[in-house]
Structures are given as structure tokens and as C-alpha cells.
Scaffold this motif. Sequence first.
Motif, short mmCIF file in Angstrom:
data_model
loop_
_atom_site.label_atom_id
_atom_site.label_comp_id
_atom_site.label_asym_id
_atom_site.label_seq_id
_atom_site.Cartn_x
_atom_site.Cartn_y
_atom_site.Cartn_z
N VAL A 1 0.82 -1.21 0.00
CA VAL A 1 0.00 0.00 0.00
C VAL A 1 0.85 1.26 0.00
O VAL A 1 0.71 2.13 -0.86
CB VAL A 1 -0.97 -0.01 1.21
N TYR A 2 1.77 1.35 0.95
CA TYR A 2 2.51 2.60 1.08
C TYR A 2 3.64 2.70 0.07
O TYR A 2 3.72 3.67 -0.68
CB TYR A 2 3.05 2.76 2.50
N VAL A 3 4.53 1.72 0.04
CA VAL A 3 5.66 1.81 -0.87
C VAL A 3 5.18 1.64 -2.31
O VAL A 3 5.57 2.39 -3.19
CB VAL A 3 6.73 0.77 -0.51
N GLY A 4 4.31 0.68 -2.54
CA GLY A 4 3.85 0.43 -3.90
C GLY A 4 2.88 1.45 -4.42
O GLY A 4 2.95 1.85 -5.59
N GLY A 5 1.97 1.90 -3.60
CA GLY A 5 0.92 2.80 -4.06
C GLY A 5 1.22 4.26 -3.85
O GLY A 5 1.26 5.05 -4.79
#
Length: 90
Positions: free
Chosen positions: A61-65
Motif C-alpha cells: 500500500v505505502y511503498v507500492g501505491g
Amino acid sequence: MNYELIAFALFAVVTLASAVGVVLMQDPWHSALLLGVALLSVAVHYVMLAAEFVAMMQVLVYVGGVLVLITFAVMLTQRDDTDTDEVVQA
């Protein structure tokens, strides 16, 4: 030797240094990259706490999105200084 304590201290230093770098960097691109490092090191802390699902969600969620959205925002909002230099010289 307690390897867990050494790993925790190492990633704590990485997390704190990259978080300070996010705030102090002038270039938004480098700041976004350091944010990715900080978020990944927080995910490592979750793995060390045996919370693998939370670590996976942190990365997805955080790193990827969020980091991809920040990257697109930085790329789309940065000015090209060569165009302004040509106008000033003309």
C-alpha cells in the motif's frame, strides 16, 4: 551476541536517518526516494515483530501505491528550467 538487537538498531538508524532526510532534502525526487527507504525499513520492523501481514500491506500500500503516486506528482509538477532560460534570453 544478540543479532536481533543489532538488526533492530541498524534499521532504527536507517529509519531515523531517512526520515530526517525526507524533511531536509531540497529536491522532491530525492525526498520521495528517502520516504521509500523509510517505509521499507518500517516494514522490516514489522517483520521483526512477527507481523508479516502488516509488513506486506506496508510494502504494497505505502511503498507500492503512495510512493508511485508521489513519483508521478513530482514528475508532472516539476518545471523545465531550459524553457524559462530561453524566454529570458530572447
